[in-house]
Design a protein around this motif. Structure first.
Motif, mmCIF file in Angstrom:
data_model
loop_
_atom_site.group_PDB
_atom_site.id
_atom_site.type_symbol
_atom_site.label_atom_id
_atom_site.label_comp_id
_atom_site.label_asym_id
_atom_site.label_seq_id
_atom_site.Cartn_x
_atom_site.Cartn_y
_atom_site.Cartn_z
ATOM 1 N N TYR A 1 43.385 -30.989 -30.007
ATOM 2 C CA TYR A 1 44.786 -31.199 -29.525
ATOM 3 C C TYR A 1 45.787 -30.571 -30.434
ATOM 4 O O TYR A 1 46.864 -30.343 -29.828
ATOM 5 C CB TYR A 1 44.852 -32.952 -29.720
ATOM 6 N N VAL B 1 33.428 -31.390 -20.683
ATOM 7 C CA VAL B 1 34.551 -31.291 -21.616
ATOM 8 C C VAL B 1 35.180 -29.833 -21.859
ATOM 9 O O VAL B 1 34.445 -29.051 -21.983
ATOM 10 C CB VAL B 1 33.528 -31.713 -23.028
ATOM 11 N N HIS C 1 36.644 -40.296 -26.500
ATOM 12 C CA HIS C 1 36.493 -39.319 -27.714
ATOM 13 C C HIS C 1 35.679 -39.937 -28.539
ATOM 14 O O HIS C 1 35.348 -39.488 -29.703
ATOM 15 C CB HIS C 1 38.082 -39.165 -28.053
ATOM 16 N N SER D 1 38.396 -38.185 -36.279
ATOM 17 C CA SER D 1 37.251 -38.115 -35.245
ATOM 18 C C SER D 1 37.953 -38.271 -33.781
ATOM 19 O O SER D 1 38.413 -39.396 -33.556
ATOM 20 C CB SER D 1 36.166 -39.071 -35.484
ATOM 21 N N GLY D 2 37.745 -37.255 -32.891
ATOM 22 C CA GLY D 2 38.098 -37.330 -31.712
ATOM 23 C C GLY D 2 39.414 -36.483 -31.393
ATOM 24 O O GLY D 2 39.683 -36.590 -30.051
ATOM 25 N N THR D 3 40.162 -36.208 -32.344
ATOM 26 C CA THR D 3 41.227 -35.448 -32.340
ATOM 27 C C THR D 3 41.174 -33.915 -32.074
ATOM 28 O O THR D 3 42.052 -33.075 -31.969
ATOM 29 C CB THR D 3 42.483 -35.797 -33.078
ATOM 30 N N GLU D 4 39.813 -33.566 -32.187
ATOM 31 C CA GLU D 4 39.763 -31.939 -31.959
ATOM 32 C C GLU D 4 40.295 -31.381 -30.929
ATOM 33 O O GLU D 4 40.168 -31.820 -29.706
ATOM 34 C CB GLU D 4 38.038 -31.646 -31.938
ATOM 35 N N ARG E 1 36.795 -29.491 -27.505
ATOM 36 C CA ARG E 1 37.278 -31.115 -27.705
ATOM 37 C C ARG E 1 35.814 -32.033 -27.877
ATOM 38 O O ARG E 1 34.736 -31.252 -27.501
ATOM 39 C CB ARG E 1 37.708 -31.521 -26.189
ATOM 40 N N ARG E 2 35.818 -32.909 -28.337
ATOM 41 C CA ARG E 2 34.888 -34.008 -28.801
ATOM 42 C C ARG E 2 35.129 -35.245 -27.686
ATOM 43 O O ARG E 2 36.120 -36.069 -27.747
ATOM 44 C CB ARG E 2 35.037 -34.437 -30.126
ATOM 45 N N MET E 3 34.111 -35.143 -26.679
ATOM 46 C CA MET E 3 33.955 -36.108 -25.752
ATOM 47 C C MET E 3 32.785 -36.663 -25.517
ATOM 48 O O MET E 3 31.663 -35.920 -25.666
ATOM 49 C CB MET E 3 34.876 -35.959 -24.166
#
Length: 204
Positions: free
Chosen positions: A10, A150, A118, A5-8, A154-156
């Protein structure tokens, strides 16, 4: 490979991010905290090390660095770009930091540069004790938080500094810096992206 989770976004952008991140000098990115960094050789933890720009910078200053990066596409490029014997690369992720916990090391400096936004609020509250556990007594924790639109894919989450500071105090981390600033990159500046830099010392 499990999704972190959060690395979307990259991995797909790894090559362009390499160029973008490496073009920003670490001394400029971290200008607000240069006076807080260790002046003697120290053990540094870089969580979310990305392309290895900062890890390589710390290594060049004589520090030993453990660089944590969950996105394989970034980590593999970073290891090729910065093949320093002073850098140990680890595949681990927040909020648990399970691999680091198993190593049971503590660090005189822990860096989280553009990482915590993230995680959603529940994940951040789970992550903070695991981060604090890696800071050695008397050590320093430095966090930068991104604010603004954002990027696509991405997930922020918008993260207020106080949602970090208050629980950090409960974990024995005393705030020593809380500073807002503009982006140094033209693209982010044009998009209205701003940053908050937080620094904490861990009570001995």
């Amino acid at each position: 490979m499990p999704h972190v989770s959060g690395t979307e976004g990259y991995a797909a952008e790894a090559d362009s991010l390499l160029v973008r991140y490496e073009s920003a000098p670490s001394e400029q990115v971290h200008a607000a905290v240069l006076h807080l960094l260790p002046t003697r050789s120290a053990l540094v933890l870089d969580i979310g090390a990305g392309t290895g720009r900062d890890a390589a910078w710390f290594a060049s200053l004589g520090h030993r660095v453990v660089a944590v990066e969950p996105t394989e596409a970034l980590r593999s490029r970073a290891m090729r770009l910065h093949p320093s014997p002073a850098i140990t690369w680890i595949d681990d992720s927040l909020p648990e930091l399970a691999v680091l916990a198993a190593r049971d090391e503590q660090f005189e400096l822990v860096m989280l540069t553009a990482v915590l936004m993230h995680l959603d609020e529940e994940q951040r509250q789970r992550a903070l004790p695991n981060i604090a556990a890696r800071v050695a007594p008397g050590g320093m924790l430095i966090i930068t938080l991104r604010h603004g639109p954002v990027p696509p894919g991405r997930r922020m989450f918008e993260t207020d500094a106080e949602t970090i500071i208050a629980p950090a105090r409960q974990l024995g981390l005393s705030p020593v810096l809380n500073r807002d600033g503009d982006s140094i990159g033209a693209e982010n500046r044009a998009a209205g992206v701003t940053w908050t830099t937080l620094a904490f010392t861990k009570q001995p």
